[in-house]
Design a protein around this motif. Structure first.
Motif, short mmCIF file in Angstrom:
data_model
loop_
_atom_site.label_atom_id
_atom_site.label_comp_id
_atom_site.label_asym_id
_atom_site.label_seq_id
_atom_site.Cartn_x
_atom_site.Cartn_y
_atom_site.Cartn_z
N GLU A 94 -40.00 -1.39 2.21
CA GLU A 94 -40.76 -2.66 3.14
C GLU A 94 -39.29 -2.44 3.73
O GLU A 94 -39.16 -2.41 4.62
CB GLU A 94 -40.96 -3.98 2.01
CG GLU A 94 -43.07 -3.37 1.87
CD GLU A 94 -43.45 -4.51 1.73
OE1 GLU A 94 -43.37 -5.76 2.66
OE2 GLU A 94 -43.32 -5.13 0.20
N GLY A 95 -38.55 -2.66 2.98
CA GLY A 95 -37.25 -2.78 4.22
C GLY A 95 -36.93 -1.94 4.36
O GLY A 95 -35.39 -2.61 5.79
N THR A 96 -37.15 -0.82 4.32
CA THR A 96 -36.84 0.11 5.41
C THR A 96 -37.25 0.11 6.69
O THR A 96 -36.47 0.04 8.13
CB THR A 96 -37.37 1.54 5.04
OG1 THR A 96 -36.49 1.62 3.45
CG2 THR A 96 -36.30 2.91 5.42
N ILE A 97 -38.39 -0.40 6.71
CA ILE A 97 -38.99 -0.76 8.21
C ILE A 97 -38.57 -1.83 9.00
O ILE A 97 -37.75 -1.83 9.72
CB ILE A 97 -40.51 -0.97 8.32
CG1 ILE A 97 -41.52 -0.11 7.48
CG2 ILE A 97 -41.19 -2.03 9.18
CD1 ILE A 97 -42.66 -0.57 7.52
N PHE A 98 -37.82 -2.49 7.84
CA PHE A 98 -37.02 -3.92 8.82
C PHE A 98 -35.67 -3.39 9.58
O PHE A 98 -35.16 -3.78 10.34
CB PHE A 98 -36.86 -5.22 7.29
CG PHE A 98 -38.29 -5.84 8.08
CD1 PHE A 98 -38.71 -5.98 8.96
CD2 PHE A 98 -39.20 -5.02 7.15
CE1 PHE A 98 -40.17 -6.80 9.11
CE2 PHE A 98 -40.68 -5.81 7.55
CZ PHE A 98 -41.31 -6.57 8.23
N LYS A 99 -35.08 -2.60 8.80
CA LYS A 99 -33.62 -1.84 9.16
C LYS A 99 -33.45 -1.31 9.71
O LYS A 99 -32.85 -1.09 11.20
CB LYS A 99 -33.28 -0.66 7.30
CG LYS A 99 -32.86 -1.66 6.30
CD LYS A 99 -31.32 -1.47 7.44
CE LYS A 99 -30.44 -3.19 6.51
NZ LYS A 99 -30.23 -2.68 4.74
N HIS A 100 -34.94 -0.42 10.10
CA HIS A 100 -34.83 -0.02 11.66
C HIS A 100 -35.07 -0.25 12.73
O HIS A 100 -34.69 -0.39 13.53
CB HIS A 100 -35.49 1.73 10.90
CG HIS A 100 -34.77 2.49 10.10
ND1 HIS A 100 -33.30 3.26 10.32
CD2 HIS A 100 -35.20 2.95 9.27
CE1 HIS A 100 -33.22 3.93 10.06
NE2 HIS A 100 -34.34 3.84 8.56
N TYR A 101 -36.13 -1.36 12.23
CA TYR A 101 -37.09 -2.10 13.95
C TYR A 101 -37.07 -3.50 14.07
O TYR A 101 -37.90 -3.99 15.01
CB TYR A 101 -38.38 -1.60 13.52
CG TYR A 101 -38.65 -0.10 13.76
CD1 TYR A 101 -38.41 0.30 14.70
CD2 TYR A 101 -38.96 0.61 11.99
CE1 TYR A 101 -39.30 2.57 15.09
CE2 TYR A 101 -39.14 1.64 13.44
CZ TYR A 101 -39.06 2.64 13.98
OH TYR A 101 -39.05 4.20 13.72
#
Lengths: 214, 214, 214, 214
Positions: free
Chosen positions: B56-63
């Motif tokens: 889940e964190g990856t989405i927020f890292k990018h966007y």
DNA sequence: AATGAATGAGAATTCATTCAT
DNA sequence: CATGAATGAATTCTCATTCAT
């Protein structure tokens, strides 16, 4: 909104909504306005309750679920939409009282009047409709079965009278439906107009009958 | 999705999305598919993460935010939509290489091809568009400014050539826009078609040019 | 169910429940059935009202609170359970009319008959009992005070007569109580039987008197 | 707690509970204690979260639903309960190393030891068990299929050796099961003991083997 | 760059209880 | 007596977002 046995649910819901208390009416009113503006998913029952001046529990006492509240809005709209008012137009045309062009004009006027009066509910409906595959699967065939045969008769008569071109009925239907649907959607769902003046109606009638070519 | 300074944000986002990692691409892919199907509001970031095989964190890292993910989908779509590809059509007509009818045919074909290729993104866009007053307020004038003047030229030329009727340009524009928009929306957003065959295109061209009257 | 001054409340409630209207009876009936099936906590007053064909308010008019409704069910059951019917058994044995074995047999039959008749109320009671420490703290000593001394007499007589072993009375009581309680609980609360046939009773009597060893 | 496909769910849940974070463990711990004390229905997830020093969302991140939290408690208990430890007892008896009486004694000791160690989980389980018809329908046959055949062998051997009476195996099983179940339930679920001393065990063994008659 | 545990602010829904009629 | 509309606190559950690793 898992299963959508629309016709089964209609009975259920319309029964409940017979005797409406003032609070119930207020809830419905507020729900229509907010659903229309922000959409069903983006409106919380807490917000509706607050705007309606009602406890949140009251909504659920009356409508059971948020989804039922939505149906309580949409169902009467759908029933009205298939009302016998439209039938008169068909009869008039078939009785040779009016031309096909006049028929299209009246049909448009009738639908525009209906949507102007029910603009918000239409928005509620339309915004849900494009999301819900089940809704589409139930309603599109339903309207095709009801509307298409009527239109077919009218078109065939108009073709016999030489009022319109001799293409297959289904193509004519398609053209009319596309133009009218396109007109109504762009006006009411996209441009957010409140009403449509007669000039604009006349243009669309002209478009349907003659196009823009010379 | 509080403030929507679209044009300001475009720069911001497009910069970020230049160098895409494979995970980032996968996220975007999944987001497009699920947003198209269920709508932005009804899709959770957890769901996207799971389907994309990403934390889940990856989405927020990018966007950064879920809303930015939506913009990362919509912005390139909007840019493409105003692309120079359309310009050629205008040039062709104005160079007298093609008739107005052919221009309409080509325009339709071009837009249909574009939407067929970007059907899901169009759905993401359209489903949000009808909700967001801010989006409308930014985009409708934007397109009017860009598209209307070009169309005006074309229409005036066609009128001079005697190819189309002599009504005010704005009315003609209106008719064309309504018909094309109606056609595209009913096909792609309501009937969920994947592509449109040439026959149907021909019918719409005929409708625009000649209507259904005899 | 905060404080549980059982004995204090008995008077209060039994008074109220003297003259029962038909609706009141129906409420009680439905409450027993649903509490027995799903438990007190998992049954809503709305459900009881609906099943009883009564307005929600009516329940509260009669019983004040949901908890009082529960007590109105349990209190008569507890009173009956300590009824003088049991006394006869003791008298019979002590009058040398019956053997200890026959006493156990009659005791079992009597309790089984009582629970068969009041199976649902027993379930209501038992399901609450295991939850409520307060209930246990009030009832266990209460029964020990009432039942133990009577049983003691009987056991001592039987020991004098040489019918049963010479272990301490408390151990004998314990064994009997454990076996009978175990039998009743497994049958009525776990296996959900409706009645118990004589063969099974005979087996338990044999078990209590002779065990399974040779 | 609608459908209860226990065996299906076991896999699901045990997988998840492999790597437990400290917070997850704490949640489980607190859930066991509070469910045991007040029962599943009477314990809110908010309460568990507070007592576990955890955000409420954390519970649902790990267990999905409150019901799954219950299953995460019960499933390992049920699996342990059918453990191979019991098998040894059967083997010992059948290898003529021990008498039937000793077998019963060891069986009781083993079960008591197990429940003493898992008293709270047993309470959680038992309190739910008496409510849930589905649980009963799955577990009672399951245990009958597993336990009964083993017991049958043992009983038949003991009967051949002349250690116990010659009644039908099913009746003997019944008597043993009733006595042991009755003993365990009254002690752990009703009297809330923490452990059972050897004297009491000896009494029950005596009861099962010889009853209280002379 | 990527993870995934943890969060806490809401979301929908339930429910015992009150009260005007 | 009886009703049933209305309440609001509590309950289960969702979800975008953060942060330590």
């Amino acid at each position: 909104m898992s299963s959508f046995n629309l016709l089964d649910r209609i009975a259920e819901i319309t029964k409940k909504s017979e005797k409406q208390t003032p609070k119930q009416k207020k809830i419905l009113e507020v729900a229509i306005t907010t659903f229309a503006e922000k959409g069903y998913s983006n409106t919380s029952t807490a917000e509706i309750a607050k705007l309606a001046g009602v406890a949140e529990g009251t909504i659920f006492k009356h409508y059971g679920t948020k989804e039922n509240l939505l149906l309580a809005i949409m169902v009467p709209f759908l029933k009205d939409n298939t009302s016998s008012l439209v039938d008169e137009l068909f009869t008039e045309l078939m009785d040779e009282k009016i031309s096909f062009k006049q028929f299209i004009r009246n049909l448009l006027k009738n639908r525009i009047e209906f949507l102007s009066k029910n603009k918000e509910i239409f928005l509620v409906f339309f915004k849900e409709f494009i999301y819900k595959e089940e809704l589409k699967k139930e309603l599109i065939p339903y309207f095709l079965e009801k509307a298409a045969p009527r239109l077919k008769e009218v078109i065939e008569i108009a073709q016999k009278r030489g009022e319109i071109i001799d293409k297959p009925v289904i193509q004519i239907t398609n053209m009319i439906a596309t133009t009218i649907a396109g007109f109504l959607i762009t006006r009411f769902a996209i441009l957010n107009v409140d009403s449509v003046n007669d000039n604009e109606i006349e243009e669309i009638v002209h478009l349907i009958m003659h196009g823009i070519g010379k």
